[in-house]
Write a protein that holds these residues in place. Structure first.
Motif, mmCIF file in Angstrom:
data_model
loop_
_atom_site.group_PDB
_atom_site.id
_atom_site.type_symbol
_atom_site.label_atom_id
_atom_site.label_comp_id
_atom_site.label_asym_id
_atom_site.label_seq_id
_atom_site.Cartn_x
_atom_site.Cartn_y
_atom_site.Cartn_z
ATOM 1 N N SER A 119 0.761 11.418 -0.769
ATOM 2 C CA SER A 119 1.745 10.180 -2.014
ATOM 3 C C SER A 119 2.904 10.241 -1.827
ATOM 4 O O SER A 119 3.507 10.717 -0.598
ATOM 5 N N TYR A 120 3.851 10.070 -2.914
ATOM 6 C CA TYR A 120 5.089 9.645 -2.497
ATOM 7 C C TYR A 120 5.573 10.695 -2.112
ATOM 8 O O TYR A 120 6.759 11.124 -1.703
ATOM 9 N N ALA A 121 5.346 12.298 -2.754
ATOM 10 C CA ALA A 121 6.200 13.590 -2.977
ATOM 11 C C ALA A 121 5.565 14.418 -1.851
ATOM 12 O O ALA A 121 5.672 15.482 -1.176
ATOM 13 N N SER A 122 3.677 13.891 -1.206
ATOM 14 C CA SER A 122 3.219 14.894 0.332
ATOM 15 C C SER A 122 3.037 13.221 1.304
ATOM 16 O O SER A 122 2.686 13.055 0.885
ATOM 17 N N ARG A 168 6.841 15.810 0.521
ATOM 18 C CA ARG A 168 8.001 15.973 1.356
ATOM 19 C C ARG A 168 9.166 16.754 1.955
ATOM 20 O O ARG A 168 10.404 16.453 2.918
#
Lengths: 168, 517
Positions: A128-131, A93
């Motif tokens: 995910s929250y980061a990807s 992200r």
């Protein structure tokens, strides 16, 4: 100088036979680059979140065994000079905005090649929250090269397939 | 390894400073020893460790059934001492006043875990703009996916003065490398200061590890930093095996070491070529890339993977390598090729002119930062786990450890040249004594328990913490050596010219992915 000449005489010709499959791919690539890309296909590598395994194999494309410049494919330092983006990694992200801007800076018509399992499907990292997961979720993708990481030959074959699929 | 001969003196030292040791254990993260202290003593713990000369080797946060816990790893003479505390909502004192490289790991723990530190750089580190400041992905409900704005307003330090200008570089770099942002302050060609802004390839590894089984964790660990896939997978497997109390069979251990040394040689070969290339010596680049390619192809012959990914699995190794007999010839061949090439590198005045004195890291700064690996060894920090706290099979084959004082690019390249030779000798001995037997033992996942893996990767010391709960991975924290070499790079480039940044950077070659996690 004499030492070097003596060494050349002593060593003789150590050239290894060319690898048939690589040369066949390369010949097709060269023909295509000449026909469709005025002789050279310019690639810009963008790491959008990879573990750096893919980068090692992309580097290997430039070593003397593969040397893909002889097939008309070379890496450029700016997206403004590129015909195609070679994107690796799940798009983190934190790289999303940078990838979009790089894509916007690449002149159209442009190709986007997703290189490696993460770029194709999200791979080990997924969404995910980061990807953001696969590259196709962030910018339009023209071709995919699976592999973790893809071998240099798989990369060349994938670049060839992408160049072939280009809509003129 | 001194079996903690120094620990009583250190504990006496802590007692004199009225630091209360709440508990001591030699089993929780064996072979490390653990001291439990009060949160209000956290500052004293850091200050006294620094006064006693311990190296600060890492920090992570965790939350178990009893609440949140902060763990800090210290090292002395090859022995690992763990300080841990339960902050219980209280702010801990940052260790960064005594250990300047501690700040980034503390900021990482703060951003992901919500741990509060006093006296710490307040700027975000791993967090960019994907989630708000009050949200901590490893404890709170996960931030929702969505569009992420660029991390535009990060408050970089500005150096005032006439003629000082800033050069922003990245996150997308001109070469085929990982993303990160570098902010240079320069006067003319001279770099006054470099500030790094990383975190761009943060992909939530610590979150993804949760709930995995051991095999899944080994796969993930092998992708913390692709160029260190063997070392990270080994460190995670060693941690899991220590937690489970099992020992992999001798043949597996020997093969792991063989793979780890092959990874070291491959990366050193590639980097020596790249360092030479960055000062325009293309001859060496092509020669070393050729050697690296030959070496990588042999990896594919051995195990079917050019980088040896997924070859180390919990309990042993994944497969019996083929073509082992060819390796002895490879080693001989490589030694011969390198003898000729090293001769040229050492006897090339224009190369020497560019590498010597460039990018100097003083032994004092190296010690303060606690760098390991070739960056440390080139600056008089000769720590090497394989010799100083040897794990099998290195207890049988303690390697020589190169050590130089110059701390410049030339010294860092010299260490790599030495290490290739040392690894080749080591691999010959490993192959000569390769034990027969099984490749793996079945791995029984413990219901509860934790372990610490300590492996000398090609970049330096890798620590890997794994905790199991309910038979699944509950916490995984891999600490790459790059946590310390990145801050070192900021010192290294100071007073160098901007065009020498690439060669300085390459001589350090820290991993972005390994620290962004």
């Amino acid at each position: 100088m004499l030492r070097i000449l003596a060494r050349v005489a002593r060593t003789g010709n150590l050239a290894e036979p060319l690898e048939a499959d690589l040369e066949a791919l390369g010949a097709q690539m060269k023909t295509l680059a000449e026909r469709r890309f005025a002789g050279s296909l310019a690639l810009r590598a963008v790491d959008a979140g990879s573990c750096n395994g893919c980068e090692l194999e992309i580097h290997a494309l430039n070593n003397p065994y593969h040397d893909i410049e002889r097939f008309g494919v070379h890496f450029v330092a700016s997206p403004r000079h590129a015909d195609a983006l070679l994107v690796t990694g799940p798009v983190s992200r934190h790289m999303e905005a940078a990838l979009k801007r790089t894509w916007a800076a690449t002149p159209a018509p442009r190709l986007v090649i997703a290189a490696g399992d993460c770029a194709c499907t999200g791979g080990e990292f997924g969404v995910s929250y980061a990807s953001c997961g696969p590259v196709a979720g962030v910018i339009p993708v023209d071709a995919r090269i699976p592999g973790c990481p893809p071998t240099p030959k798989a990369l060349l074959a994938g670049i060839l397939a992408a160049a072939r699929g280009r809509r003129d | 390894m001194t079996n903690f001969a120094w620990l009583p003196a250190f504990k006496a030292h802590l007692e004199r400073e009225h630091l209360l040791i709440r508990g001591e254990s030699g089993t929780c993260l064996a072979p490390a020893r653990c001291l439990e202290i009060d949160p209000e003593d956290w500052a004293k713990g850091g200050a006294e460790a620094a006064r006693f000369g311990l190296r600060w080797a890492g920090l992570w946060a965790d939350r178990d059934a009893l609440g949140e816990r902060c763990t800090c790893v210290l090292e002395n003479a090859g022995d690992y001492l763990i300080l841990s505390t339960r902050p219980d909502g209280e702010a801990l004192a940052s260790h960064s006043p005594w250990y300047p490289a501690a700040g980034r790991l503390e900021r990482h723990a703060r951003d992901l875990f919500g741990l509060r530190f006093e006296g710490l750089d307040e700027r975000r580190w791993t967090r960019h703009q994907a989630w708000p400041e009050d949200r901590h992905p490893l404890v709170d409900a996960l931030p929702a996916p969505g569009e992420t704005p660029p991390d535009g307003d990060y408050p970089f330090a500005h150096i005032p003065g006439e003629g000082v200008y800033e050069i922003p570089v990245g996150p997308v770099h001109a070469g085929i490398i990982e993303p990160g942002h570098f902010r240079f302050n320069a006067v003319g060609e001279t770099i006054l200061g470099l500030e790094e802004r990383l975190g761009y390839v943060h992909k939530g590894i610590e979150h993804l590890a949760r709930g995995r089984d051991p095999a899944g964790l080994a796969r993930l660990a092998g992708r913390v930093s692709g160029d260190s896939t063997v070392a990270h997978a080994w460190a995670a497997c060693q941690a899991m095996e220590r937690a489970a109390g099992l020992t992999p069979p001798a043949r597996a251990v020997w093969l792991r070491a063989l793979f780890a040394e092959r990874e070291r040689v491959a990366n050193h070969l590639g980097d020596i070529g790249a360092i030479c290339n960055d000062v325009g010596f293309a001859f060496a680049q092509y020669q070393f890339q050729r050697l690296r390619e030959v070496w990588t192809r042999r990896n594919a012959d051995l195990c079917g993977h050019r980088l040896l990914m997924d070859q180390i699995v919990p309990g042993g190794v994944a497969c019996e390598p083929e073509a082992l007999a060819a390796l002895e010839y490879d080693h001989r061949h490589l030694r011969k090729a390198l003898a000729g090439l090293f001769d040229i590198l050492e006897d090339h005045p224009s190369l020497r002119d560019r590498l010597q004195g460039t990018g100097r890291l003083s032994p004092l700064t190296a010690a303060e930062l606690g760098v390991t690996g070739y960056v440390g060894k080139a600056s008089d920090q000769a720590f090497d786990l394989r010799r100083d706290d040897p794990y099998p099979p290195y207890d049988r084959y303690p390697p020589d450890v190169p050590r130089y004082q110059a701390g410049d690019v030339a010294a860092r390249m010299r260490v790599r040249m030495d290490e290739i030779g040392i690894s080749l000798d080591l691999m010959d001995r490993l192959l000569g004594d390769l034990p027969k037997g099984d490749l793996a033992v079945p791995f029984t996942t413990p219901e509860e328990g934790e372990g610490l893996g300590c492996i000398e990767g090609w970049r330096g010391e890798i620590l890997s913490h794994v905790r199991f709960a309910h038979g699944r991975v509950a916490r995984f924290f891999p600490r790459d050596p790059s946590w310390f070499t990145w801050p070192a790079l900021e010192h290294i480039v100071q007073d160098n010219i901007v065009p020498d940044f690439p060669v300085c950077n390459k001589s350090v070659n820290a991993s972005y992915s390994g620290v962004d996690l």
